[in-house]
Write a protein that holds these residues in place. Structure first.
Motif, PDB file in Angstrom:
ATOM      1  N   ILE A 185       0.349  -8.185   7.313  1.00 47.37           N
ATOM      2  CA  ILE A 185       0.971  -7.074   7.904  1.00 47.37           C
ATOM      3  C   ILE A 185       0.343  -6.909   9.217  1.00 47.37           C
ATOM      4  N   LYS A 186      -0.949  -7.283   9.365  1.00 48.16           N
ATOM      5  CA  LYS A 186      -1.386  -7.330  10.956  1.00 48.16           C
ATOM      6  C   LYS A 186      -0.510  -8.028  11.857  1.00 48.16           C
ATOM      7  N   ALA A 187       0.358  -8.917  11.377  1.00 49.92           N
ATOM      8  CA  ALA A 187       0.933  -9.449  12.389  1.00 49.92           C
ATOM      9  C   ALA A 187       2.364  -8.586  12.934  1.00 49.92           C
ATOM     10  N   CYS A 188       2.772  -7.590  11.984  1.00 47.15           N
ATOM     11  CA  CYS A 188       3.862  -6.603  12.577  1.00 47.15           C
ATOM     12  C   CYS A 188       3.748  -5.664  11.563  1.00 47.15           C
ATOM     13  N   ALA A 189       3.661  -4.416  11.639  1.00 42.67           N
ATOM     14  CA  ALA A 189       3.586  -3.327  10.789  1.00 42.67           C
ATOM     15  C   ALA A 189       4.909  -2.232  11.002  1.00 42.67           C
ATOM     16  N   THR A 190       5.827  -2.519  11.892  1.00 45.34           N
ATOM     17  CA  THR A 190       7.021  -1.861  12.093  1.00 45.34           C
ATOM     18  C   THR A 190       7.637  -1.314  10.806  1.00 45.34           C
ATOM     19  N   LYS A 208      11.958  -4.646   5.035  1.00 42.36           N
ATOM     20  CA  LYS A 208      12.981  -5.429   4.907  1.00 42.36           C
ATOM     21  C   LYS A 208      12.237  -6.922   4.377  1.00 42.36           C
ATOM     22  N   ILE A 209      10.866  -7.148   4.616  1.00 46.47           N
ATOM     23  CA  ILE A 209      10.113  -8.146   3.801  1.00 46.47           C
ATOM     24  C   ILE A 209       9.735  -7.606   2.329  1.00 46.47           C
ATOM     25  N   ALA A 210       9.548  -6.539   2.052  1.00 49.13           N
ATOM     26  CA  ALA A 210       9.344  -6.109   0.835  1.00 49.13           C
ATOM     27  C   ALA A 210      10.563  -6.342  -0.038  1.00 49.13           C
ATOM     28  N   GLN A 211      11.710  -5.983   0.404  1.00 52.27           N
ATOM     29  CA  GLN A 211      12.944  -6.213  -0.213  1.00 52.27           C
ATOM     30  C   GLN A 211      13.354  -7.457  -0.620  1.00 52.27           C
ATOM     31  N   ALA A 212      12.754  -8.500   0.319  1.00 49.60           N
ATOM     32  CA  ALA A 212      12.787  -9.987   0.057  1.00 49.60           C
ATOM     33  C   ALA A 212      12.013 -10.679  -0.891  1.00 49.60           C
ATOM     34  N   GLY A 213      11.303  -9.728  -1.346  1.00 46.37           N
ATOM     35  CA  GLY A 213      10.177 -10.119  -2.678  1.00 46.37           C
ATOM     36  C   GLY A 213       8.775 -10.504  -2.426  1.00 46.37           C
ATOM     37  N   LEU A 214       8.475 -10.517  -1.064  1.00 46.68           N
ATOM     38  CA  LEU A 214       7.094 -10.840  -0.606  1.00 46.68           C
ATOM     39  C   LEU A 214       6.176  -9.995  -1.141  1.00 46.68           C
ATOM     40  N   GLY A 215       4.841 -10.356  -1.346  1.00 49.76           N
ATOM     41  CA  GLY A 215       3.640  -9.597  -1.517  1.00 49.76           C
ATOM     42  C   GLY A 215       3.354  -9.345  -0.069  1.00 49.76           C
ATOM     43  N   ALA A 216       2.142  -8.584  -0.091  1.00 51.12           N
ATOM     44  CA  ALA A 216       1.491  -8.134   1.209  1.00 51.12           C
ATOM     45  C   ALA A 216       0.073  -8.469   1.319  1.00 51.12           C
ATOM     46  N   ASP A 217      -0.259  -9.070   2.584  1.00 53.32           N
ATOM     47  CA  ASP A 217      -1.809  -9.212   2.847  1.00 53.32           C
ATOM     48  C   ASP A 217      -2.162  -8.318   3.733  1.00 53.32           C
ATOM     49  N   VAL A 270      -5.370  -6.153   5.639  1.00 54.44           N
ATOM     50  CA  VAL A 270      -6.762  -6.205   6.339  1.00 54.44           C
ATOM     51  C   VAL A 270      -7.421  -4.818   6.555  1.00 54.44           C
ATOM     52  N   SER A 271      -7.042  -3.745   5.965  1.00 54.22           N
ATOM     53  CA  SER A 271      -7.373  -2.320   6.419  1.00 54.22           C
ATOM     54  C   SER A 271      -6.645  -1.526   5.117  1.00 54.22           C
ATOM     55  N   VAL A 295      -1.113 -20.331  -6.895  1.00 59.66           N
ATOM     56  CA  VAL A 295      -1.414 -20.537  -5.550  1.00 59.66           C
ATOM     57  C   VAL A 295      -0.638 -19.274  -4.886  1.00 59.66           C
ATOM     58  N   HIS A 296      -1.660 -18.789  -3.583  1.00 60.93           N
ATOM     59  CA  HIS A 296      -1.117 -17.732  -3.024  1.00 60.93           C
ATOM     60  C   HIS A 296      -1.140 -18.231  -1.452  1.00 60.93           C
ATOM     61  N   CYS A 297      -0.279 -17.748  -0.521  1.00 58.75           N
ATOM     62  CA  CYS A 297      -0.489 -17.823   0.859  1.00 58.75           C
ATOM     63  C   CYS A 297      -0.098 -16.673   1.551  1.00 58.75           C
ATOM     64  N   GLU A 298      -0.708 -16.576   2.685  1.00 60.30           N
ATOM     65  CA  GLU A 298      -0.437 -15.384   3.472  1.00 60.30           C
ATOM     66  C   GLU A 298       0.118 -15.564   5.092  1.00 60.30           C
ATOM     67  N   LEU A 299       1.348 -15.752   4.970  1.00 60.24           N
ATOM     68  CA  LEU A 299       2.045 -16.137   6.187  1.00 60.24           C
ATOM     69  C   LEU A 299       2.457 -14.856   7.016  1.00 60.24           C
ATOM     70  N   GLY A 300       2.132 -14.658   8.205  1.00 60.17           N
ATOM     71  CA  GLY A 300       2.338 -13.693   9.168  1.00 60.17           C
ATOM     72  C   GLY A 300       3.241 -13.795  10.435  1.00 60.17           C
ATOM     73  N   ARG A 301       2.647 -14.733  11.151  1.00 60.44           N
ATOM     74  CA  ARG A 301       3.203 -15.037  12.571  1.00 60.44           C
ATOM     75  C   ARG A 301       4.320 -15.820  12.122  1.00 60.44           C
ATOM     76  N   SER A 302       4.425 -17.028  11.493  1.00 56.07           N
ATOM     77  CA  SER A 302       5.593 -17.679  11.168  1.00 56.07           C
ATOM     78  C   SER A 302       6.682 -17.059  10.665  1.00 56.07           C
ATOM     79  N   ILE A 303       6.598 -15.810   9.898  1.00 51.92           N
ATOM     80  CA  ILE A 303       7.606 -15.080   9.503  1.00 51.92           C
ATOM     81  C   ILE A 303       8.412 -14.037  10.664  1.00 51.92           C
ATOM     82  N   ILE A 304       7.603 -13.664  11.201  1.00 49.64           N
ATOM     83  CA  ILE A 304       8.102 -12.637  12.328  1.00 49.64           C
ATOM     84  C   ILE A 304       7.928 -12.701  13.726  1.00 49.64           C
ATOM     85  N   ALA A 305       7.267 -13.720  13.951  1.00 52.67           N
ATOM     86  CA  ALA A 305       7.108 -14.070  15.623  1.00 52.67           C
ATOM     87  C   ALA A 305       8.593 -14.240  16.430  1.00 52.67           C
ATOM     88  N   GLN A 306       9.479 -15.220  15.663  1.00 50.30           N
ATOM     89  CA  GLN A 306      10.675 -15.432  16.320  1.00 50.30           C
ATOM     90  C   GLN A 306      11.784 -14.419  16.493  1.00 50.30           C
TER      91      GLN A 306
END
Length: 401
Positions: free
Chosen positions: A53-58, A64-73, A75-76, A278-289
């Motif tokens: 979520i730190k990548a973009c919290a709008t 939209k990301i929650a509806q796509a079925g991802l979990g959340a990482d 840091v606060s 296994v878990h991963c925590e993708l931020g930039r790669s999902i939202i940057a572009q």
């Protein structure tokens, strides 16, 4: 040449600067993530993706990301709250960070989040104490500092021994033993994160090998529980962190990162049993572009040796170039047909570091032209400030095609 599609007529009516999020790009990205995640899960073990979520919290982005079925990482505590409000299930939320406050820990426990990624022995004891007081159990993964070089910018590397993050490897046996000794703590597994903006898979290969070694080491231990019973630790969950980068130079040609190579790396090199997740925590790669900063040219200034395009966006709106020396492609969407000229594109903030790009070729600009700073969805709006008492940038969300 510009291949991105922007509603210029709509932009002209809006006060700049603002962020523009292309939801078609985001939808395509999320679809690709889910496809590649499903492919690797089908061939080995369940693979869970948590959006950083730190990548973009709008709000609209999170929903939209929650509806796509991802979990959340998160840091606060604020990010945990934002995740809950956006619709992320509490049991898909992980909470990392080196300095979780008592208030944040209590709130996360009240919400019943999946787990805390614990970064020190001291934090582990505090979490245990607070969970015990509340009559609940805190599920934890231990964040290990694996001393793996991500070969990225020094300010966004997190997995070296000199970094503040995680538990040093030599303290891992002590930390695991502490998990079993303390009341109100359930040990789930291990967490790692070596840095950000990684486009070469080699650091992830090195991390996978280090994880294999550490998991084997932990599962060979014996520990004692609060009742004095001897137990053997089991690593049920392996969190490999995030870090996958994007191609900032070519957002038009490569709008979606190479998720296949990323997931294939873990499938090939990480030893995972059928009973492990296994878990991963993708931020930039999902939202940057999908995100872009839209700004307007205020002045074109002739310097002694340079030509400056002075825009109304500043380092307070997009701090990455000033903070990290980061590059964002800039396009003149008002006059893309003009012959290119050389500019330093700079902002209005009273700092010499308020520079977006230097010696940059772009279609000739004039006062009033709209410029777009591409690939700004990650660590753009979320890091904006009101330095110089400037207003925070707004944002608009496109309708997905």
């Amino acid at each position: 040449m510009i291949t991105g599609h922007f509603p210029i007529a709509q932009f002209e009516r809006l006060e700049t600067p603002f962020y523009y999020y292309d939801m078609t790009v985001l939808s395509d990205t999320l679809r690709t993530v889910n496809r590649e995640r499903a492919a690797v899960s089908a061939s080995c073990s369940a693979f869970d993706v948590h959006y950083a979520i730190k990548a973009c919290a709008t709000d609209a982005i999170l929903q939209k990301i929650a509806q796509a079925g991802l979990g959340a990482d998160c840091v606060s505590g604020g990010e945990v709250k934002a995740a809950i409000e956006a619709g992320f299930p509490a049991d898909r939320i992980v909470f990392a960070g080196v300095a979780k406050s008592d208030r944040e820990i209590r709130y996360a426990l009240e919400q019943g989040i999946f787990c805390f990624n614990v970064e020190s022995l001291e934090e582990l004891e505090v979490i245990s104490s607070l969970a015990f007081e509340m009559g609940t159990t805190a599920r934890v993964c231990l964040r290990v500092n694996p001393n793996v070089d991500a070969h990225t910018h020094g300010k966004i590397t997190t997995g070296l021994s000199e970094n503040k993050f995680g538990i040093p490897m030599r303290f891992l046996p002590q930390a695991v033993a502490c998990c079993y000794r303390l009341p109100a703590v359930e040990f789930l597994g291990l967490h790692f994160h070596i840095g950000s903006q990684i486009t070469d898979m080699k650091p992830f290969v090195h991390l996978a090998h280090r994880i294999n070694e550490l998991v084997a080491e932990v599962e060979q231990m014996t520990c004692t529980d609060p009742n004095g019973n001897t137990v053997r630790p089991t690593v049920q969950h392996i969190n490999v962190g995030g870090g996958l980068g994007i191609l900032y130079e070519h957002p038009n040609h490569f709008p979606i990162p190479d998720f296949k190579a990323y997931f294939d790396t873990w499938r090939t090199h990480l030893h995972v049993r059928a009973d492990q997740q296994v878990h991963c925590e993708l931020g930039r790669s999902i939202i940057a572009q999908c995100g872009n900063l839209v700004t307007r040219v205020l002045y074109v200034k002739k310097g002694e040796n340079k030509q400056f395009a002075i825009v109304d966006a500043g380092m307070n709106d997009l701090i990455r170039p000033a903070m990290y020396g980061a590059f964002h492609r800039v396009e003149n969407i008002t006059h893309p047909e003009k012959e290119e000229q050389l500019y330093d594109i700079v902002g209005p903030v009273c700092e010499s570091s308020d520079v977006f790009v230097e010696n940059y070729h772009i279609s000739a600009v004039e006062r009033g032209d709209l410029l777009v700073m591409r690939s700004a969805g990650a660590y753009g709006e979320t890091m904006a400030s009101q330095y110089n008492l400037r207003r925070l940038p707004g944002h608009i969300i496109s309708s997905p095609k």
